[in-house]
Scaffold this active site. Structure first.
Site, PDB file in Angstrom:
ATOM      1  N   TYR A  34      31.680 -79.240 -23.971  1.00  0.00           N
ATOM      2  CA  TYR A  34      32.154 -80.004 -22.813  1.00  0.00           C
ATOM      3  C   TYR A  34      32.436 -79.111 -21.594  1.00  0.00           C
ATOM      4  O   TYR A  34      32.982 -79.585 -20.595  1.00  0.00           O
ATOM      5  CB  TYR A  34      33.429 -80.792 -23.197  1.00  0.00           C
ATOM      6  CG  TYR A  34      33.224 -81.706 -24.389  1.00  0.00           C
ATOM      7  CD1 TYR A  34      32.673 -82.978 -24.221  1.00  0.00           C
ATOM      8  CD2 TYR A  34      33.549 -81.298 -25.677  1.00  0.00           C
ATOM      9  CE1 TYR A  34      32.458 -83.811 -25.306  1.00  0.00           C
ATOM     10  CE2 TYR A  34      33.343 -82.125 -26.779  1.00  0.00           C
ATOM     11  CZ  TYR A  34      32.798 -83.371 -26.587  1.00  0.00           C
ATOM     12  OH  TYR A  34      32.585 -84.204 -27.660  1.00  0.00           O
ATOM     13  N   HIS A  89      41.289 -71.595 -24.208  1.00  0.00           N
ATOM     14  CA  HIS A  89      42.182 -71.964 -25.304  1.00  0.00           C
ATOM     15  C   HIS A  89      42.049 -70.977 -26.464  1.00  0.00           C
ATOM     16  O   HIS A  89      43.021 -70.557 -27.054  1.00  0.00           O
ATOM     17  CB  HIS A  89      41.870 -73.395 -25.763  1.00  0.00           C
ATOM     18  CG  HIS A  89      40.401 -73.672 -25.912  1.00  0.00           C
ATOM     19  ND1 HIS A  89      39.495 -73.396 -24.920  1.00  0.00           N
ATOM     20  CD2 HIS A  89      39.664 -74.168 -26.946  1.00  0.00           C
ATOM     21  CE1 HIS A  89      38.270 -73.726 -25.323  1.00  0.00           C
ATOM     22  NE2 HIS A  89      38.348 -74.194 -26.547  1.00  0.00           N
ATOM     23  N   ARG A  90      40.779 -70.562 -26.751  1.00  0.00           N
ATOM     24  CA  ARG A  90      40.579 -69.618 -27.856  1.00  0.00           C
ATOM     25  C   ARG A  90      41.197 -68.258 -27.504  1.00  0.00           C
ATOM     26  O   ARG A  90      41.826 -67.614 -28.337  1.00  0.00           O
ATOM     27  CB  ARG A  90      39.076 -69.438 -28.119  1.00  0.00           C
ATOM     28  CG  ARG A  90      38.698 -69.753 -29.568  1.00  0.00           C
ATOM     29  CD  ARG A  90      37.218 -69.675 -29.832  1.00  0.00           C
ATOM     30  NE  ARG A  90      36.402 -70.245 -28.793  1.00  0.00           N
ATOM     31  CZ  ARG A  90      36.184 -71.551 -28.654  1.00  0.00           C
ATOM     32  NH1 ARG A  90      36.710 -72.406 -29.500  1.00  0.00           N
ATOM     33  NH2 ARG A  90      35.456 -72.010 -27.665  1.00  0.00           N
ATOM     34  N   ASP A  95      39.542 -73.896 -35.277  1.00  0.00           N
ATOM     35  CA  ASP A  95      39.207 -75.310 -35.100  1.00  0.00           C
ATOM     36  C   ASP A  95      39.663 -75.678 -33.701  1.00  0.00           C
ATOM     37  O   ASP A  95      40.791 -75.380 -33.303  1.00  0.00           O
ATOM     38  CB  ASP A  95      39.873 -76.212 -36.140  1.00  0.00           C
ATOM     39  CG  ASP A  95      39.204 -77.571 -36.139  1.00  0.00           C
ATOM     40  OD1 ASP A  95      37.992 -77.642 -36.417  1.00  0.00           O
ATOM     41  OD2 ASP A  95      39.869 -78.579 -35.816  1.00  0.00           O
ATOM     42  N   LYS A 155      35.697 -66.693 -18.767  1.00  0.00           N
ATOM     43  CA  LYS A 155      36.191 -67.754 -19.655  1.00  0.00           C
ATOM     44  C   LYS A 155      37.094 -67.146 -20.728  1.00  0.00           C
ATOM     45  O   LYS A 155      38.143 -67.698 -21.072  1.00  0.00           O
ATOM     46  CB  LYS A 155      35.015 -68.506 -20.286  1.00  0.00           C
ATOM     47  CG  LYS A 155      35.466 -69.655 -21.182  1.00  0.00           C
ATOM     48  CD  LYS A 155      34.330 -70.416 -21.829  1.00  0.00           C
ATOM     49  CE  LYS A 155      34.871 -71.357 -22.895  1.00  0.00           C
ATOM     50  NZ  LYS A 155      33.839 -71.977 -23.720  1.00  0.00           N
TER      51      LYS A 155
HETATM   52  P1  IMP Z   1      34.748 -77.239 -34.378  1.00  0.00           P
HETATM   53  O1  IMP Z   1      33.576 -76.327 -34.552  1.00  0.00           O
HETATM   54  O2  IMP Z   1      34.917 -78.206 -35.488  1.00  0.00           O
HETATM   55  O3  IMP Z   1      36.005 -76.471 -34.087  1.00  0.00           O
HETATM   56  O4  IMP Z   1      34.415 -78.152 -33.129  1.00  0.00           O
HETATM   57  C1  IMP Z   1      34.694 -77.734 -31.879  1.00  0.00           C
HETATM   58  C2  IMP Z   1      34.070 -78.695 -30.883  1.00  0.00           C
HETATM   59  O5  IMP Z   1      34.984 -78.848 -29.796  1.00  0.00           O
HETATM   60  C3  IMP Z   1      32.780 -78.134 -30.293  1.00  0.00           C
HETATM   61  O6  IMP Z   1      31.647 -78.602 -30.959  1.00  0.00           O
HETATM   62  C4  IMP Z   1      32.842 -78.633 -28.859  1.00  0.00           C
HETATM   63  O7  IMP Z   1      32.379 -79.940 -28.799  1.00  0.00           O
HETATM   64  C5  IMP Z   1      34.332 -78.649 -28.575  1.00  0.00           C
HETATM   65  N1  IMP Z   1      34.775 -77.342 -28.040  1.00  0.00           N
HETATM   66  C6  IMP Z   1      35.610 -76.449 -28.618  1.00  0.00           C
HETATM   67  N2  IMP Z   1      35.783 -75.373 -27.853  1.00  0.00           N
HETATM   68  C7  IMP Z   1      35.039 -75.573 -26.765  1.00  0.00           C
HETATM   69  C8  IMP Z   1      34.816 -74.790 -25.592  1.00  0.00           C
HETATM   70  O8  IMP Z   1      35.285 -73.648 -25.424  1.00  0.00           O
HETATM   71  N3  IMP Z   1      34.001 -75.339 -24.682  1.00  0.00           N
HETATM   72  C9  IMP Z   1      33.436 -76.557 -24.828  1.00  0.00           C
HETATM   73  N4  IMP Z   1      33.582 -77.324 -25.891  1.00  0.00           N
HETATM   74  C10 IMP Z   1      34.404 -76.836 -26.871  1.00  0.00           C
END
Ligand code: IMP
Length: 200
Positions: free
Chosen positions: A153, A179-180, A69, A174
């Site tokens: 973003y 962060h990941r 997440d 990247k």
């Molecule tokens: P999740 O799938 O609920 O974890 O939502 C993550 C959301 O955070 C994504 O849909 C993006 O909007 C944003 N996000 C997370 N990681 C990234 C990244 O590596 N690059 C750009 N946006 C990210």
């Protein structure tokens, strides 16, 4: 070791797979296991939502599952969009580009551009094992998008360490600083320690 990924996001799959393969882990997206459930992300922290996703999908497929997440936290917006990154701007924002533009409109006139991406990885096994790892990447929100790579973003997230936005980096570049990647590094270290402990 085979791990099901609790996500159908192709970008996340690619990023997680690239890193986890180097640890000898095979990552299979949930749809390849014929699981079409979309867990309700009703937690208020990345940790809660990461757990909800991993638990829902593991209960459905019965094998070890990993979930990420993640989201963007902007200082001048009191941590927004945070856990709502994927839904920022409500129903009027349909695409990633809509949400990015919404963010830019909220940032108009703000001097403090500091932000960070956060990722919380949770792995659960049917035997009751739980591993949670968090990674953060600091950056700044630009006034306009730059670059075409990545997703979400990325085009407005400037990283001083790289001297450009996430969207101007190759996926390999990247994956070295995101962060990941940072969360996965912590995760890998925790798995390694567990394996060492089990071997004793
Ligand atoms: P999740 O799938 O609920 O974890 O939502 C993550 C959301 O955070 C994504 O849909 C993006 O909007 C944003 N996000 C997370 N990681 C990234 C990244 O590596 N690059 C750009 N946006 C990210």
């Amino acid at each position: 070791m085979k791990l099901v990924l609790a996500s159908n996001n192709a970008h996340k799959l690619e990023e997680l797979r690239a890193i986890l393969t180097t640890l000898g882990m095979e990552v299979v997206p949930q749809k390849e296991m014929n699981i079409n459930i979309e867990p309700e992300e009703n937690g208020t922290t990345f940790e809660e939502n990461s757990y909800i996703k991993a638990k829902t999908i593991m209960d459905a497929c019965g094998i070890a599952t990993i979930a990420d997440d993640s989201g963007l936290m902007v200082e001048a917006l009191d941590g927004e969009p945070g856990v709502y990154s994927a839904r920022y701007g409500g129903e009027e924002c349909v695409t990633d580009r809509d949400r990015l533009n919404y963010l830019l409109s909220k940032m108009e006139g703000k001097e403090n551009r500091k932000a960070k991406f956060v990722s919380v990885i949770t792995m659960l096994t049917p035997g009751g094992k739980k591993i949670v790892a968090r990674g953060e990447c600091p950056g700044e929100i630009l006034n306009a998008p730059q670059g075409e790579n990545g997703f979400g973003y990325d085009p407005v997230f400037y990283v001083a360490q790289a001297g450009c936005t996430f969207a101007q980096l190759s996926s390999q570049e990247k994956n070295a600083i995101s962060h990941r990647a940072r969360a996965l590094k912590v995760f890998a270290e925790m798995v390694r320690k567990e394996q060492e402990h089990a071997d004793k």
